[in-house]
Design an enzyme around this catalytic site. Structure first.
Site, mmCIF file in Angstrom:
data_model
loop_
_atom_site.group_PDB
_atom_site.id
_atom_site.type_symbol
_atom_site.label_atom_id
_atom_site.label_comp_id
_atom_site.label_asym_id
_atom_site.label_seq_id
_atom_site.Cartn_x
_atom_site.Cartn_y
_atom_site.Cartn_z
ATOM 1 N N LYS A 11 0.809 -1.221 0.000
ATOM 2 C CA LYS A 11 0.000 0.000 0.000
ATOM 3 C C LYS A 11 0.842 1.271 0.000
ATOM 4 O O LYS A 11 0.469 2.271 0.628
ATOM 5 C CB LYS A 11 -0.968 0.029 1.190
ATOM 6 C CG LYS A 11 -2.043 -1.044 1.153
ATOM 7 C CD LYS A 11 -3.053 -0.810 2.272
ATOM 8 C CE LYS A 11 -4.188 -1.823 2.226
ATOM 9 N NZ LYS A 11 -5.175 -1.594 3.290
ATOM 10 N N LYS A 63 -15.127 -3.384 2.477
ATOM 11 C CA LYS A 63 -13.842 -3.403 1.768
ATOM 12 C C LYS A 63 -12.907 -2.351 2.353
ATOM 13 O O LYS A 63 -13.307 -1.462 3.095
ATOM 14 C CB LYS A 63 -14.047 -3.129 0.272
ATOM 15 C CG LYS A 63 -15.118 -3.985 -0.380
ATOM 16 C CD LYS A 63 -14.700 -5.443 -0.461
ATOM 17 C CE LYS A 63 -15.744 -6.246 -1.220
ATOM 18 N NZ LYS A 63 -16.496 -7.154 -0.414
ATOM 19 N N ASP A 64 -11.629 -2.459 1.966
ATOM 20 C CA ASP A 64 -10.610 -1.545 2.462
ATOM 21 C C ASP A 64 -10.856 -0.110 1.995
ATOM 22 O O ASP A 64 -11.347 0.130 0.888
ATOM 23 C CB ASP A 64 -9.226 -1.984 1.969
ATOM 24 C CG ASP A 64 -8.847 -3.354 2.488
ATOM 25 O OD1 ASP A 64 -7.933 -3.437 3.306
ATOM 26 O OD2 ASP A 64 -9.490 -4.342 2.067
ATOM 27 N N ARG A 65 -10.455 0.833 2.836
ATOM 28 C CA ARG A 65 -10.519 2.242 2.446
ATOM 29 C C ARG A 65 -9.311 2.628 1.611
ATOM 30 O O ARG A 65 -9.446 3.273 0.568
ATOM 31 C CB ARG A 65 -10.598 3.124 3.692
ATOM 32 C CG ARG A 65 -10.544 4.616 3.360
ATOM 33 C CD ARG A 65 -10.581 5.468 4.614
ATOM 34 N NE ARG A 65 -10.520 6.887 4.280
ATOM 35 C CZ ARG A 65 -10.506 7.860 5.181
ATOM 36 N NH1 ARG A 65 -10.554 7.570 6.470
ATOM 37 N NH2 ARG A 65 -10.456 9.121 4.805
ATOM 38 N N CYS A 107 -11.224 -0.451 -4.841
ATOM 39 C CA CYS A 107 -12.158 -1.548 -4.559
ATOM 40 C C CYS A 107 -13.299 -1.578 -5.570
ATOM 41 O O CYS A 107 -13.846 -0.544 -5.939
ATOM 42 C CB CYS A 107 -12.747 -1.407 -3.159
ATOM 43 S SG CYS A 107 -11.513 -1.407 -1.845
#
Length: 259
Positions: A64, A135-137, A141
């Site tokens: 990330k 879901k991830d920030r 996504c």
């Protein structure tokens, strides 16, 4: 690769556990720049001191470093495409659908924030927007949302309004994946087959060619041993383990008080 082996359990007091976790959860700030570097505090894994599960040397690197280095693609569960037995005259993706399903891609936004944005765009109560999971920030996504047809503004209820619905989603900053479709059912938590992840590691200890070779060797080893199913620091929420512990204590106190 961050694949760590589990260790034997031992009795630990709550104070010792809190200290052991909190001293490991040190913030690491990644500065933002033109390439959308993440400006977030990332907690170090409390499992960093554990040995590698494969016994092999990892390739190092960062996850990330940029949001588009971490992609999550929701995989639809075909079982969620059912027609309730009491409504056998309706079919999926027909003009008679009671909900519209839209598959959207977003960046830097939680699932709940995305649902809130859709609710505002279509003048809906936020709890009427359906989705199968969170879901991830800090990622790119792709997932599907459902909107109740009978609560949509009149111009979006017609059978031929699907294109207009998609356009409104795009105007809200989402990327539209395929065309919206009418559906008989609201999406609910758990109605997905899983998620596919596309992860890019940057700044690896090895050059890219050697890193790929080593990663494949490690992957082959893990096929034989399986993965350690640890909860990572993101599972504690934005306030870290102390916030999670505090919420748990309040929740349990409330339950005990009602008994």
């Amino acid at each position: 690769m961050a694949e760590h082996a589990s260790t034997s359990h031992k009795e630990t007091s709550e104070a010792e556990l809190q200290h052991d976790i909190s001293k490991e959860m040190l913030p690491q700030v990644v500065l933002d720049d033109a390439d959308r570097q993440l400006s977030v505090a990332q907690a170090a894994s409390p499992f960093a001191a554990l040995p590698f599960l494969s016994g092999l040397t990892g390739i190092g690197g960062r996850i990330k470093a940029r949001r588009d280095h971490f992609r999550v693609i929701e995989l639809a569960d075909e079982r969620s495409d059912y027609v309730p037995s009491g409504e056998a005259n309706f079919k999926r993706c027909t003009k008679d659908g009671k909900h519209v399903h839209v598959t959207l891609t977003r960046e830097g936004m939680t699932t709940r924030h995305a649902a809130d944005a859709l609710a505002r765009a279509f003048s809906l109560p936020a709890d009427q927007v359906g989705f199968a999971g969170l879901k991830d920030r800090h990622a790119v996504c792709t997932q599907t949302f459902s909107l109740p047809r009978d609560l949509l503004p009149a111009e979006f209820r017609a059978a031929d309004a699907l294109a207009a619905i998609g356009t409104r989603c795009v105007l809200e900053g989402f990327a539209l994946e395929g065309e919206p479709r009418w559906h008989q059912c609201k999406l609910r938590i758990g109605q997905l087959r899983g998620n596919r992840f596309e992860i890019i590691l940057s700044d690896t200890d090895l050059n890219p060619a050697d890193a790929v070779v080593q990663a494949r060797i490690i992957a082959d080893a893990l096929k034989c041993t399986g993965w350690a199913n640890f909860y990572g620091p993101q599972r504690f929420g934005k306030n870290g383990p102390e916030g999670a512990r505090s919420r748990s204590v309040k929740m349990l106190a409330g339950r005990i008080g009602r008994q």
